[in-house]
Design a protein around this motif. Structure first.
Motif, PDB file in Angstrom:
ATOM      1  N   GLN A 100       9.261  -0.568   8.483  1.00  0.00           N
ATOM      2  CA  GLN A 100       8.416  -0.516   7.290  1.00  0.00           C
ATOM      3  C   GLN A 100       8.623  -1.754   6.420  1.00  0.00           C
TER       4      GLN A 100
ATOM      5  N   THR B  55      -4.103   7.717   1.859  1.00  0.00           N
ATOM      6  CA  THR B  55      -3.034   8.157   2.763  1.00  0.00           C
ATOM      7  C   THR B  55      -1.679   8.219   2.070  1.00  0.00           C
ATOM      8  N   SER B  56      -1.563   7.574   0.902  1.00  0.00           N
ATOM      9  CA  SER B  56      -0.304   7.592   0.152  1.00  0.00           C
ATOM     10  C   SER B  56      -0.603   7.219  -1.296  1.00  0.00           C
ATOM     11  N   TYR B  57       0.038   7.921  -2.255  1.00  0.00           N
ATOM     12  CA  TYR B  57      -0.245   7.679  -3.671  1.00  0.00           C
ATOM     13  C   TYR B  57       0.959   8.146  -4.473  1.00  0.00           C
ATOM     14  N   PHE B  58       1.735   7.226  -5.022  1.00  0.00           N
ATOM     15  CA  PHE B  58       2.902   7.621  -5.807  1.00  0.00           C
ATOM     16  C   PHE B  58       3.344   6.504  -6.754  1.00  0.00           C
TER      17      PHE B  58
ATOM     18  N   THR C  70       6.456   4.472  -8.463  1.00  0.00           N
ATOM     19  CA  THR C  70       7.810   4.136  -8.050  1.00  0.00           C
ATOM     20  C   THR C  70       8.266   2.851  -8.722  1.00  0.00           C
TER      21      THR C  70
ATOM     22  N   ARG D 245       1.743   2.786  -6.319  1.00  0.00           N
ATOM     23  CA  ARG D 245       1.534   2.198  -5.003  1.00  0.00           C
ATOM     24  C   ARG D 245       0.614   3.137  -4.232  1.00  0.00           C
ATOM     25  N   MET D 246      -0.549   2.621  -3.863  1.00  0.00           N
ATOM     26  CA  MET D 246      -1.594   3.445  -3.256  1.00  0.00           C
ATOM     27  C   MET D 246      -2.048   2.839  -1.931  1.00  0.00           C
ATOM     28  N   GLU D 247      -2.052   3.639  -0.881  1.00  0.00           N
ATOM     29  CA  GLU D 247      -2.562   3.214   0.416  1.00  0.00           C
ATOM     30  C   GLU D 247      -3.832   4.009   0.716  1.00  0.00           C
ATOM     31  N   ARG D 248      -4.850   3.323   1.241  1.00  0.00           N
ATOM     32  CA  ARG D 248      -6.063   4.029   1.599  1.00  0.00           C
ATOM     33  C   ARG D 248      -6.824   3.303   2.701  1.00  0.00           C
TER      34      ARG D 248
ATOM     35  N   LEU E 167      -3.405  -1.628   0.718  1.00  0.00           N
ATOM     36  CA  LEU E 167      -2.216  -1.245  -0.053  1.00  0.00           C
ATOM     37  C   LEU E 167      -2.334  -1.901  -1.416  1.00  0.00           C
TER      38      LEU E 167
ATOM     39  N   LYS F 119       0.521   1.140  13.318  1.00  0.00           N
ATOM     40  CA  LYS F 119       0.064   1.961  12.192  1.00  0.00           C
ATOM     41  C   LYS F 119      -1.366   1.601  11.800  1.00  0.00           C
TER      42      LYS F 119
END
Length: 234
Positions: free
Chosen positions: A49, A101-104, A106, A126-129, A142, A188
């Motif tokens: 990662q 796909t990811s949202y948080f 940090t 941090r947002m992935e889509r 990202l 990925k």
């Protein structure tokens, strides 16, 4: 409540620091994933990662069958305007959509601190889509946004059209620094975009600014090479 800085981000920052301090120089092959995972005491998935994030930022370059290297600085050409996926798709008569796909929220990585002019105690969203045109996956994105900017907005409004809600709230969007390079799809990215691993993708890194010079978004986007092209007007 913000999450603790993820281990892979800590590794990202440590590798980036080594490069900035010339411990690993441009063109150097860095240690293998196995060696690095043992060094940091983490799984290869966690290590991967960190390496992938550094590759997406153009700091590292992966060469199939050879290894991972500190990337050479690419020739850059100035682009004009701010690239908004939604606006581009609508201007072409295509229907944009996205899947988060990811949202948080940090703590920021060293790259996010640098690009967004943050202090170390500030937080980022941090947002992935995956972004689609007429239901076809076009790119994986990202995005990192200062938490102080988005705490007044809902997740739905941010993910649907972030630029539009900023303008509706009176923010004036100015210039953007954009860098484009070619790379190959990781496992990925290939899965997200319904392509094969190793297929050609166009990688865009963009920092967007308000008209007063404040950076408000740092985006790393990978476009399917066969489904998207950039047009530069001089």
């Amino acid at each position: 409540m913000a999450e603790q800085l993820p281990i892979y981000i800590q590794i990202h920052d440590d590798i980036k620091r080594k490069i900035e301090e010339n411990i690993w120089k441009v063109g150097d092959r860095i240690p293998s994933e196995r060696e690095l995972s043992l060094h940091f005491g983490v799984s290869r998935m966690t290590l991967r990662q960190a390496i992938q994030n550094l590759s997406d930022e153009g700091i590292l370059e992966r060469k199939v069958g050879s290894g991972t290297y500190v990337a050479n600085q690419k020739v850059q050409e100035k682009m004009t305007g701010t690239t908004s996926f939604t606006e581009i798709m609508l201007s072409q008569g295509r229907q944009p959509s996205s899947k988060v796909t990811s949202y948080f929220v940090t703590s920021p990585s060293s790259s996010e601190i640098e690009k967004l002019a943050l202090s170390e105690n500030q937080l980022v969203l941090r947002m992935e889509r995956i972004r689609y045109a007429d239901g076809i996956p076009i790119c994986f994105e990202l995005a990192s946004i200062p938490e102080t900017l988005i705490n007044q907005f809902t997740k739905e409004s941010i993910t649907n059209s972030f630029y539009r809600i900023l303008e509706d709230e009176g923010f004036k969007i100015g210039r953007a620094n954009q860098t484009i390079s070619a790379t190959e799809a990781s496992e990925k990215i290939a899965e997200f975009l319904n392509i094969k691993r190793g297929d050609a993708v166009l990688r865009l890194r963009q920092v967007s600014f308000f008209d007063d010079g404040r950076p408000f978004e740092y985006v790393r986007t990978q476009y399917v090479g066969s489904r998207f092209e950039f047009y530069l007007e001089k």
